[in-house]
Design an enzyme around this catalytic site. Structure first.
Site, short mmCIF file in Angstrom:
data_model
loop_
_atom_site.label_atom_id
_atom_site.label_comp_id
_atom_site.label_asym_id
_atom_site.label_seq_id
_atom_site.Cartn_x
_atom_site.Cartn_y
_atom_site.Cartn_z
N ARG A 159 0.89 -1.19 0.19
CA ARG A 159 0.03 -0.06 -0.01
C ARG A 159 0.93 1.47 -0.02
NH1 ARG A 159 -3.34 -0.73 5.07
NH2 ARG A 159 -1.52 -1.60 5.72
N ASN A 212 -5.95 -2.84 2.44
CA ASN A 212 -5.96 -4.29 2.35
C ASN A 212 -7.57 -4.79 2.77
OD1 ASN A 212 -3.22 -4.50 2.52
ND2 ASN A 212 -3.06 -4.59 4.67
#
Length: 97
Positions: free
Chosen positions: A24, A42
């Protein structure tokens, strides 16, 4: 105006070894370099959801980067995409928790 220069939003689901490897954070860095807005987060199934909005050509560059495997620490198996509306109030690319 061609599609490559018009505004575009896409939602992606990135599958593989993509959690716990800085995915990320690195995706945020790449998206910010490309001037995109959106987020990466996520999901419970072990995948990462990415929504990216901006100039079509820049969105394509991020998609190509994701499909090429993203950060070196990750192992991308597949990337699924669909058009998205995004959110006109977004001003940056964020990591969502």
């Amino acid at each position: 105006m061609s599609d490559a220069t018009s505004a575009r939003c896409v939602k992606c689901w990135v599958h593989g070894r993509v959690q716990g490897v800085g995915f990320r954070y690195t995706t945020q860095h790449e998206a910010q370099k490309l001037g995109l807005t959106g987020y990466a987060r996520n999901l419970d199934d072990g995948s990462v959801e990415v929504v990216a909005c901006g100039e079509g050509e820049q969105v394509e560059k991020l998609l190509a980067w994701l499909k090429a495997g993203g950060p070196r620490s990750a192992s991308v198996e597949k990337v699924l995409t669909e058009p998205s509306q995004g959110d006109p109030t977004w001003t940056s690319f964020k990591i969502r928790y």
